[in-house]
Design an enzyme around this catalytic site. Structure first.
Site, PDB file in Angstrom:
ATOM      1  N   ASP A 149       0.840  -1.190   0.000  1.00 38.31           N
ATOM      2  CA  ASP A 149       0.000   0.000   0.000  1.00 38.31           C
ATOM      3  C   ASP A 149       0.889   1.259   0.000  1.00 38.31           C
ATOM      4  O   ASP A 149       1.691   1.437  -0.898  1.00 38.31           O
ATOM      5  CB  ASP A 149      -0.949  -0.074   1.211  1.00 38.31           C
ATOM      6  CG  ASP A 149      -2.037   0.966   1.215  1.00 38.31           C
ATOM      7  OD1 ASP A 149      -3.108   0.699   0.653  1.00 38.31           O
ATOM      8  OD2 ASP A 149      -1.826   2.051   1.799  1.00 38.31           O
ATOM      9  N   HIS A 203      -7.079  -7.092   0.889  1.00 35.65           N
ATOM     10  CA  HIS A 203      -5.994  -6.120   0.749  1.00 35.65           C
ATOM     11  C   HIS A 203      -4.868  -6.360   1.740  1.00 35.65           C
ATOM     12  O   HIS A 203      -3.694  -6.167   1.419  1.00 35.65           O
ATOM     13  CB  HIS A 203      -6.567  -4.715   0.931  1.00 35.65           C
ATOM     14  CG  HIS A 203      -5.569  -3.607   0.837  1.00 35.65           C
ATOM     15  ND1 HIS A 203      -4.880  -3.318  -0.318  1.00 35.65           N
ATOM     16  CD2 HIS A 203      -5.148  -2.703   1.767  1.00 35.65           C
ATOM     17  CE1 HIS A 203      -4.083  -2.280  -0.110  1.00 35.65           C
ATOM     18  NE2 HIS A 203      -4.218  -1.892   1.147  1.00 35.65           N
TER      19      HIS A 203
END
Length: 293
Positions: free
Chosen positions: A108, A273
């Site tokens: 990320d 994620h």
């Protein structure tokens, strides 16, 4: 005391004038630096780091502006939280710990820092792994129409200083907790005590987190645009693990990555994620495969 990875040593390392990073360090062998994402801290690597430490020196910092690392004031031009600045932090951290060259893994936000470090410091970064992110310019390029609603936070935190900080601080746990909820397919992967640690860290870092995102809509775009125009490429082996974003948003993620990374292995995964917590064995295996290239 910052909640950290069991068995790892804790360091506070000066990486720039008046900026120290907190880092958890464990294991021995060739160095691997793991950079966390949003809305997390180095603690997201607790499973992967412990496994990799069997054969590597593993360095897990909190990025500047996050967790137990320093949180300098935002500069008017965005440079304090430019990914170029944060990449210099990582190089300085590794050097201070005795490593001139190292493999770099980012998730990320940490993956954006890792991407910039690999472009700017190819003599330092031997291998690059990116977890569930596109290069920054490609992220902005694919966000269009109603599909862009999934990235509402990118647009909120891109606004001028003041309003985003006040809005988020007014309901910080709800804001940051929203992403922990909707981006995970296995809520049990982030136990209550870890979730609480993430929320506490974010609650105390609203201005610097917003500054990090604001830089990604300004100075970081300028840096990446210059590199795209110059034909810059990642010179080291690159591995990308990514959810199938393209199916939902209508793009070929592997093709977008390949434009930057000629030596690429791109893998689509079916976890959420937060893959280092939801499927740490898969992530660890991918990193080990990368280091053999």
């Amino acid at each position: 005391m910052t909640q950290t990875i069991p068995g790892f040593e804790h360091h506070r390392v000066e990486v720039a004038e008046d900026v120290r990073l907190f880092a958890a360090v464990g294991g021995s062998g060739t160095p691997v630096v793991l950079l966390h994402g949003f809305p997390q801290t180095h603690l997201m690597w607790r499973h992967v780091a412990a496994d990799l430490a069997a054969g590597h020196t593993v360095i897990c910092p909190d990025l500047r502006g996050y967790g137990a690392s320093d949180k300098p004031a935002e500069a008017p031009d965005g440079s304090a939280y430019a990914k170029r600045t944060m990449a210099v932090d990582v190089v300085a951290l590794a050097r201070a710990l005795g490593h001139e060259r190292f493999a770099l893994v980012g998730h990320d936000r940490g993956a954006l820092v890792a991407f910039r470090a690999a472009l700017d410091h190819p003599d330092r970064v031997t291998h690059l792994a990116s977890l569930d992110v596109l290069p920054l310019l490609d992220t902005w390029d694919v966000m269009r129409g109603t599909s862009a609603a999934v990235g509402f936070h990118l647009y909120l935190m891109a606004q001028q200083p003041g309003l985003p900080e006040r809005m988020i601080a007014a309901s910080a746990d709800a804001f940051f907790g929203h992403f922990l909820d909707v981006w995970s397919r296995d809520p049990a992967a982030i136990p209550d005590e870890v979730r609480a640690a993430y929320l506490a860290a974010c609650r105390e870092a609203v201005p610097s987190i917003v500054a990090d995102y604001r830089a990604s809509a300004g100075i970081d775009v300028a840096h990446d645009t210059a590199d795209r125009a110059a034909g810059s490429r990642l010179r080291m082996p690159v591995s990308v693990l990514q959810q199938d974003w393209g199916a939902a948003l209508g793009f070929d993620a592997a093709a977008l990555w390949r434009a930057w990374a000629p030596d690429l292995v791109h893998t689509t995964v079916d976890c959420g994620h937060f893959m280092a917590e939801e499927d740490p064995a898969r992530v660890t295996a991918a990193v080990r495969d990368l280091l053999r290239r």
